[in-house]
Design an enzyme around this catalytic site. Structure first.
Site, short mmCIF file in Angstrom:
data_model
loop_
_atom_site.label_atom_id
_atom_site.label_comp_id
_atom_site.label_asym_id
_atom_site.label_seq_id
_atom_site.Cartn_x
_atom_site.Cartn_y
_atom_site.Cartn_z
N LYS A 40 -22.18 68.31 -116.53
CA LYS A 40 -21.41 68.52 -115.26
C LYS A 40 -21.08 67.17 -114.96
CE LYS A 40 -22.41 71.31 -111.49
NZ LYS A 40 -22.91 71.85 -110.62
N THR A 122 -26.84 74.31 -96.24
CA THR A 122 -26.74 75.63 -94.94
C THR A 122 -28.30 75.46 -95.23
OG1 THR A 122 -25.09 77.14 -95.20
CG2 THR A 122 -26.73 78.28 -93.85
N GLU A 149 -14.44 79.33 -99.52
CA GLU A 149 -13.58 78.76 -101.29
C GLU A 149 -12.26 79.36 -101.90
OE1 GLU A 149 -16.14 80.58 -104.44
OE2 GLU A 149 -18.13 79.92 -103.22
N LYS A 200 -24.33 76.79 -87.91
CA LYS A 200 -23.63 77.54 -89.15
C LYS A 200 -24.13 78.51 -89.23
CE LYS A 200 -22.12 76.90 -93.37
NZ LYS A 200 -21.01 77.49 -93.65
N ALA A 248 -10.30 95.51 -93.63
CA ALA A 248 -11.06 96.34 -94.29
C ALA A 248 -11.43 96.17 -96.22
CB ALA A 248 -11.36 97.64 -93.52
N CYS A 256 -21.97 82.81 -100.03
CA CYS A 256 -22.87 81.93 -99.23
C CYS A 256 -22.69 83.55 -97.40
CB CYS A 256 -21.72 81.33 -97.91
SG CYS A 256 -21.29 80.08 -98.18
N LYS A 316 -12.99 86.68 -104.41
CA LYS A 316 -12.48 86.88 -104.37
C LYS A 316 -11.30 85.88 -104.26
CE LYS A 316 -13.05 82.78 -100.64
NZ LYS A 316 -12.67 82.30 -99.22
N ARG A 323 -20.02 85.27 -107.77
CA ARG A 323 -21.78 85.27 -107.55
C ARG A 323 -21.17 86.90 -105.79
NH1 ARG A 323 -23.14 79.20 -105.43
NH2 ARG A 323 -20.75 79.09 -105.61
C1 UGA Z 1 -17.40 81.67 -96.30
C2 UGA Z 1 -16.85 81.16 -94.76
O1 UGA Z 1 -15.79 82.09 -94.54
C3 UGA Z 1 -16.26 79.57 -94.82
O2 UGA Z 1 -16.53 79.35 -93.39
C4 UGA Z 1 -18.20 79.42 -94.85
O3 UGA Z 1 -18.26 77.63 -95.03
C5 UGA Z 1 -18.70 79.68 -96.21
O4 UGA Z 1 -18.86 81.05 -96.37
C6 UGA Z 1 -19.82 78.72 -96.94
O5 UGA Z 1 -20.86 79.21 -95.89
O6 UGA Z 1 -20.67 77.96 -97.43
P1 UGA Z 1 -16.70 81.73 -98.12
O7 UGA Z 1 -17.47 82.60 -99.27
O8 UGA Z 1 -15.44 80.95 -99.21
O9 UGA Z 1 -16.52 81.14 -96.99
O10 UGA Z 1 -15.39 83.34 -98.36
P2 UGA Z 1 -14.77 84.01 -96.98
O11 UGA Z 1 -13.21 83.49 -97.64
O12 UGA Z 1 -15.15 84.00 -96.09
O13 UGA Z 1 -14.78 85.52 -97.52
C7 UGA Z 1 -16.44 85.69 -98.05
C8 UGA Z 1 -16.19 87.45 -98.13
O14 UGA Z 1 -15.67 88.60 -96.98
C9 UGA Z 1 -15.50 87.99 -99.25
O15 UGA Z 1 -16.25 88.49 -100.50
C10 UGA Z 1 -13.49 88.40 -99.14
O16 UGA Z 1 -13.58 89.27 -99.66
C11 UGA Z 1 -14.40 89.27 -97.63
N1 UGA Z 1 -13.53 89.33 -96.29
C12 UGA Z 1 -13.49 88.32 -95.90
C13 UGA Z 1 -13.13 90.47 -96.10
O17 UGA Z 1 -13.86 91.82 -96.84
N2 UGA Z 1 -12.73 90.60 -94.81
C14 UGA Z 1 -11.92 89.77 -94.38
O18 UGA Z 1 -11.47 90.23 -93.09
C15 UGA Z 1 -12.48 88.50 -94.58
#
Ligand code: UGA
Length: 437
Positions: A40, A122, A149, A200, A248, A256, A316, A323
């Site tokens: 890496k 975290t 992400e 957090k 939804a 995370c 997403k 993961r």
């Molecule tokens: C999440 C948090 O949003 C960040 O603030 C945090 O820093 C991060 O975890 C972490 O702890 O490192 P992330 O996992 O990158 O970020 O992605 P999100 O955009 O939050 O989405 C998480 C999941 O929730 C995805 O599978 C997404 O599809 C789902 N989701 C999100 C929904 O099903 N509905 C929503 O309305 C929003």
């Protein structure tokens, strides 16, 4: 020394570490980033980014002069006083956070006297206090990361807030870390270490709760003929509720939410407190991924021998991260029902390949849809909105689609000739209870 020039060490060059290193370099700091994985480090030193994240590759290349990568901790300790720890803390078998990587970093610092450890990984509340006890010569600051992400660079550069926790005796270390963030302009929240650690975990658990909540509302909407999009819009306009994280779908994934919700539940449990609500959040999320199978059965009856396409695999869009992706559970459940599972994802295929045994991969959505009995939209990649759905009808054996992210326009799809079903969307009838999963 001005805050802009304070050299910075970043330990662990995963998603958070690499974004942190690149963004601090962009702010004008000299940054030495260290990872134990030599390949890496070599790739990054050649200017090749190891993860798919919009804008990150450009940032790494643009700041190549200020940003160096190494496997050697000493290089970092020689240059930087402030060290951001960004190693991962995956779940253990017990569901607690695995702190072994954090501990090995601390081991390497044991003999060192004059550094500030800024913890971005975290960790459960109480970790900072334990580290500080073991290493009284270190200054310790909790500095949790809130980036998402897919928009990590933007989130880092334009934070809603920056949380900085320091206990008595470490206030000046807290000031130094705060100074690094000042140019970003977000509100800086100063707390003690345990509160920063809890902010957090509580933030992620709350967002996951919002998602499971709206998913349950969607399931009820299906029973009563309401539309969850309308319901979420109407709810979200209430400023006390807010519109975000009310989409939804087929559940949250990623590195995370699943890990942090479980870690908070276990942290509470370890102190003797039963965090009931989080059990439900986790269970709803697990079951939500499986509802798609039930929906397909409602249309197709037995899934044995049916060819089912997964459109999107990543947890997403805008990432190749697999993961805890819903696609993993879904593919296994569909295969368990005897279905033939085929898949297309614009960027995650290479990462997904080893994790989805028996799945056939295509390099275009249209190719994957050829001859299929059903499609499931798993990840809302923008290109799926642009797909020629009229042409897709002609390619599929049966034009049936379950839109797991409520991403497509039902009218367009139905006009093209599709049987369309989303999650909690109006006009699709109740799922067949006779074919319960
Ligand atoms: C999440 C948090 O949003 C960040 O603030 C945090 O820093 C991060 O975890 C972490 O702890 O490192 P992330 O996992 O990158 O970020 O992605 P999100 O955009 O939050 O989405 C998480 C999941 O929730 C995805 O599978 C997404 O599809 C789902 N989701 C999100 C929904 O099903 N509905 C929503 O309305 C929003």
């Amino acid at each position: 020394m001005s805050a802009e020039r304070e050299p910075i060490g970043v330990i662990g060059v995963g998603w958070v570490g690499l974004v942190t290193a690149a963004c601090f370099a962009e702010l004008g700091h000299r940054v030495v980033a260290r990872d134990i994985v030599a390949e890496k480090v070599e790739a990054l030193s050649r200017g090749e980014t190891t993860i798919h994240e919009p804008g990150l590759g450009e940032l790494v290349r643009r700041n190549a002069e200020r940003l160096t990568f190494t496997t050697e901790m000493d290089e970092l300790l020689d240059v930087a006083r402030i060290l951001f720890v960004c190693v991962d803390t995956p779940p253990t078998r017990s569901g607690d956070a695995d702190l072994s990587r954090v501990r090995s970093v601390i081991e390497e610092l044991r003999e060192d006297g004059d550094h500030v450890l800024a913890m971005k990984s975290t960790v459960p509340a109480g970790t900072g206090e334990a580290i500080r006890r073991d290493m009284p010569q270190l200054a310790y600051v909790s500095c949790p990361e809130f980036l998402k992400e897919g928009s990590a660079v933007e989130d880092f550069m334009q934070p809603d807030r920056v949380v900085i926790g320091a206990d008595p005796g470490d206030e000046s270390a807290g000031d130094a870390v705060a100074a690094i963030y000042e140019p970003l302009g977000g509100e800086i929240v100063r707390t003690d270490v345990a509160s920063a650690e809890m902010i957090k975990l509580a933030s992620n658990a709350f967002l996951a709760t919002k998602i499971s909540f709206v998913n349950e509302i969607a399931n009820v909407c299906e029973e009563v003929g309401a539309d969850v999009g309308e319901v979420a819009r109407g709810m979200g306009l209430d400023q006390r509720i807010g519109p975000s994280f009310l989409r939804a779908g087929i559940g949250y994934g990623g590195s995370c939410f699943p890990k942090d919700v479980s870690a908070l539940k276990m942290l509470a449990g370890n102190t003797g407190y039963h965090f009931q609500l989080l059990n439900a959040v986790i269970e709803v999320n697990e079951l939500q991924k499986r509802r798609v199978v039930q929906k397909l059965r409602g249309h197709l009856g037995s899934l044995a021998g049916r060819r089912v396409v997964l459109l999107g695999l990543a947890f997403k869009p805008q990432t190749d991260d697999m993961r805890e992706a819903s696609s993993l559970v879904l593919a296994a459940r569909l295969q368990g029902e005897g279905a033939e599972v085929v898949a297309y994802d614009p960027v995650a295929t290479e990462v997904a390949r080893d994790q989805l045994p028996g799945v056939e991969f295509y390099d275009s959505a249209m190719g994957a849809l050829d001859g299929a009995d059903a499609a499931v939209l798993v990840t809302e990649w923008p290109e799926f909105a642009e797909l020629d759905w009229v042409a897709a009808v002609g390619r599929m054996a049966r034009p049936l689609i379950v839109d797991g992210r409520n991403f497509l326009d039902p009218e367009t799809l139905r006009a093209a000739g599709f049987e369309y079903e989303g999650i909690g969307r109006a006009g699709q009838g109740a799922p067949s209870t006779a074919a319960a999963d």
